[in-house]
Design a protein around this motif. Structure first.
Motif, mmCIF file in Angstrom:
data_model
loop_
_atom_site.group_PDB
_atom_site.id
_atom_site.type_symbol
_atom_site.label_atom_id
_atom_site.label_comp_id
_atom_site.label_asym_id
_atom_site.label_seq_id
_atom_site.Cartn_x
_atom_site.Cartn_y
_atom_site.Cartn_z
ATOM 1 N N GLN A 136 0.805 -1.216 0.000
ATOM 2 C CA GLN A 136 0.000 0.000 0.000
ATOM 3 C C GLN A 136 0.845 1.276 0.000
ATOM 4 O OE1 GLN A 136 -2.258 -0.335 3.704
ATOM 5 N NE2 GLN A 136 -0.846 1.091 4.708
ATOM 6 N N HIS A 137 2.164 1.129 0.054
ATOM 7 C CA HIS A 137 3.033 2.304 0.085
ATOM 8 C C HIS A 137 4.277 2.009 -0.743
ATOM 9 C CE1 HIS A 137 5.131 5.574 2.768
ATOM 10 N NE2 HIS A 137 5.440 5.689 1.479
ATOM 11 N N ASN A 164 -3.704 7.972 7.173
ATOM 12 C CA ASN A 164 -2.514 7.685 7.972
ATOM 13 C C ASN A 164 -1.926 8.984 8.502
ATOM 14 O OD1 ASN A 164 -2.411 4.919 7.794
ATOM 15 N ND2 ASN A 164 -0.565 4.829 6.541
ATOM 16 N N THR A 197 2.106 6.168 8.978
ATOM 17 C CA THR A 197 2.944 5.848 7.822
ATOM 18 C C THR A 197 4.378 5.647 8.264
ATOM 19 O OG1 THR A 197 1.536 6.990 6.226
ATOM 20 C CG2 THR A 197 3.873 6.806 5.665
ATOM 21 N N HIS A 198 5.039 4.645 7.707
ATOM 22 C CA HIS A 198 6.402 4.214 8.045
ATOM 23 C C HIS A 198 6.738 4.515 9.515
ATOM 24 C CE1 HIS A 198 7.192 8.361 6.852
ATOM 25 N NE2 HIS A 198 7.263 8.063 5.563
ATOM 26 N N ASN A 229 -3.187 1.367 13.326
ATOM 27 C CA ASN A 229 -2.321 0.430 12.616
ATOM 28 C C ASN A 229 -0.930 1.023 12.427
ATOM 29 O OD1 ASN A 229 -4.123 -1.960 11.227
ATOM 30 N ND2 ASN A 229 -5.313 -0.094 11.568
ATOM 31 N N GLU A 250 2.162 0.965 10.059
ATOM 32 C CA GLU A 250 2.733 0.588 8.767
ATOM 33 C C GLU A 250 4.256 0.665 8.863
ATOM 34 O OE1 GLU A 250 1.759 2.866 4.900
ATOM 35 O OE2 GLU A 250 3.887 3.170 5.333
ATOM 36 N N ILE A 304 1.189 -3.519 9.300
ATOM 37 C CA ILE A 304 1.076 -3.646 7.849
ATOM 38 C C ILE A 304 2.461 -3.434 7.248
ATOM 39 C CG2 ILE A 304 0.138 -2.597 5.748
ATOM 40 C CD1 ILE A 304 -2.343 -1.828 7.412
ATOM 41 N N THR A 341 5.038 -2.742 4.172
ATOM 42 C CA THR A 341 5.132 -2.113 2.852
ATOM 43 C C THR A 341 6.614 -2.051 2.479
ATOM 44 O OG1 THR A 341 5.440 0.162 3.636
ATOM 45 C CG2 THR A 341 3.185 -0.635 3.492
ATOM 46 N N PRO A 376 -3.464 -5.304 5.047
ATOM 47 C CA PRO A 376 -3.607 -4.214 4.073
ATOM 48 C C PRO A 376 -4.889 -4.301 3.251
ATOM 49 C CG PRO A 376 -1.819 -5.711 3.445
ATOM 50 C CD PRO A 376 -2.217 -6.053 4.846
ATOM 51 N N TYR A 418 -7.474 -2.848 5.437
ATOM 52 C CA TYR A 418 -7.231 -1.436 5.740
ATOM 53 C C TYR A 418 -7.633 -0.516 4.593
ATOM 54 C CZ TYR A 418 -4.765 2.489 7.940
ATOM 55 O OH TYR A 418 -4.450 3.688 8.558
#
Length: 400
Positions: free
Chosen positions: A55-56, A193, A216-217, A243, A245, A272, A274, A356, A359
């Protein structure tokens, strides 16, 4: 067509020996016997798993949505990704000029509407910006980090060929106007996110109910954990419904021990995986990577990688085998994860496919090997080396 294996992995901790039936692009079901004369592909003791969902991912191999938002560039990503175990993905932008982002959404819409091209399925777009905080911009363009703006957001929405091309957005919730934009995205089924953010714990606590889904990350590009101000990282660890990621597991941005600590706290259900790969080969401008200690220099049909020690490597940007090792692939990242954390096979399935899919809202057709879902299937050996990948029922043999 029937795929035979002694280890076919299904949700709910189920692993069975038998045959997975694939008809065209869809999984028809599982059986322990097949009709006489049926086409059977025997994978012996290899593991059959759902394909990875990324997803990323900004770019991979000879394609890069970050550096070239053309239809061709997206199709190159689609073509290359199955060889790394990725069967579907979100084309991910950065903080970029609004006009470029609008063009990218339009081109991604065209590709989504014409999925008969070979390769991994493009599920839509992840906008990692432009509504992010300059203070935590990381590798993003500072001049393109802007406050949330509903007029711009509506331009993004209007660029879609149909709803849910934009499936995920990364933003900084502490910025002016963020609450309204979060509520808007939530109402339009766009997952939100927190990323590239200086948000405090209290800010996230107060806005979480309006549609914040995760980060995110994890640990990168965010206010870190402090015992007096838990920040974004602390909020992600504390709130059970957020969540986490994680980008590819190189060990450079997040130490394996820190990932392992998060694994203990969040469990398999809220992580998740990525790659956050960028498609380095397609870099348009000279760029310095402060983590890798390398300068990427585009030079016609080649990319020059100049290390801090002065040594150089020249790479043909059109040769997939030459560029695929410029970044850590999804499958190699998972092998690193296995070595460091020792997850079970079902836990790997959760963080690479089931989570994912849930999500970003595609669990009705992606994320598990169940009847009626798309035939996105990964065949690996015990060392997690890819033997074959099926995208919508089409076979891609391993490049490993």
């Amino acid at each position: 067509m029937f795929l035979k294996s002694t280890r076919i992995y299904f949700p709910h901790q189920i692993c069975r020996s038998g045959y997975l039936e694939v008809e065209g692009e869809v999984i028809r079901g599982f059986s322990t016997e097949v009709p006489v004369g049926a086409e059977v592909i025997d994978y012996g003791d290899h593991l059959l798993l759902p394909g990875f969902i990324d997803q990323h991912i900004h770019g991979w191999g000879t394609g890069s949505f970050n550096n070239d938002k053309s239809v061709h560039s997206i199709q190159e990503m689609k073509k290359n990704l199955p060889y790394e175990g990725v069967t579907s993905f979100l084309a991910t932008s950065g903080a970029e000029p609004v006009e470029d982002l609008v063009e990218g959404i339009k081109n991604a819409s065209w590709v989504v509407d014409h999925q008969k091209e070979d390769g991994a399925t493009l599920l839509g777009v992840h906008l990692e910006g432009p509504f992010i905080n300059k203070e935590y911009k990381g590798m993003q363009r500072e001049d393109c980090c802007i406050d949330p703006d509903m007029t711009i957001m509506r331009r993004f929405m209007d660029a879609q060929s149909h709803p849910q091309i934009i499936r995920l957005m990364t933003l900084a919730p502490e910025l002016p106007g963020a609450k309204e934009l979060i509520q808007f995205c939530h109402a339009h089924h766009i997952q939100i996110n927190i990323g590239h953010s200086a948000a405090t714990f209290d800010c996230i606590r107060d806005l979480k109910e309006y549609g914040l889904g995760g980060v995110t990350h994890m640990f990168s590009g965010m206010r870190g954990l402090h015992h007096r101000e838990p920040g974004v990282a602390g909020a992600a660890l504390y709130f059970d419904d957020l969540n986490c990621e994680f980008a590819k597991q190189t060990g450079m941005t997040v130490r394996p021990e820190v990932f392992a600590l998060t694994w203990r706290l969040k469990s398999k259900d809220k992580i998740i995986m990525t790659t956050d790969c960028g498609g380095i080969a397609l870099t348009k401008k000279e760029k310095y990577h402060y983590i890798r200690k390398q300068t990427f220099i585009p030079n016609g049909d080649e990319l020059i990688l100049r290390n801090d020690d002065g040594s150089e490597e020249h790479v043909d940007i059109h040769d997939y085998k030459a560029v695929r090792n410029l970044e850590l692939s999804y499958i190699k990242s998972i092998r690193n994860l296995i070595a460091n954390v020792h997850p079970s096979i079902h836990e790997i399935m959760k963080i690479t496919a089931e989570n994912p899919a849930r999500y970003i809202g595609v669990e009705d057709r992606k994320g598990s090997l169940e009847a009626g879902k798309d035939a996105d299937i990964l065949v690996v050996n015990d060392a997690f080396e890819i033997q074959a990948t099926y995208c919508m029922g089409k076979l891609y043999k391993s490049e490993e």
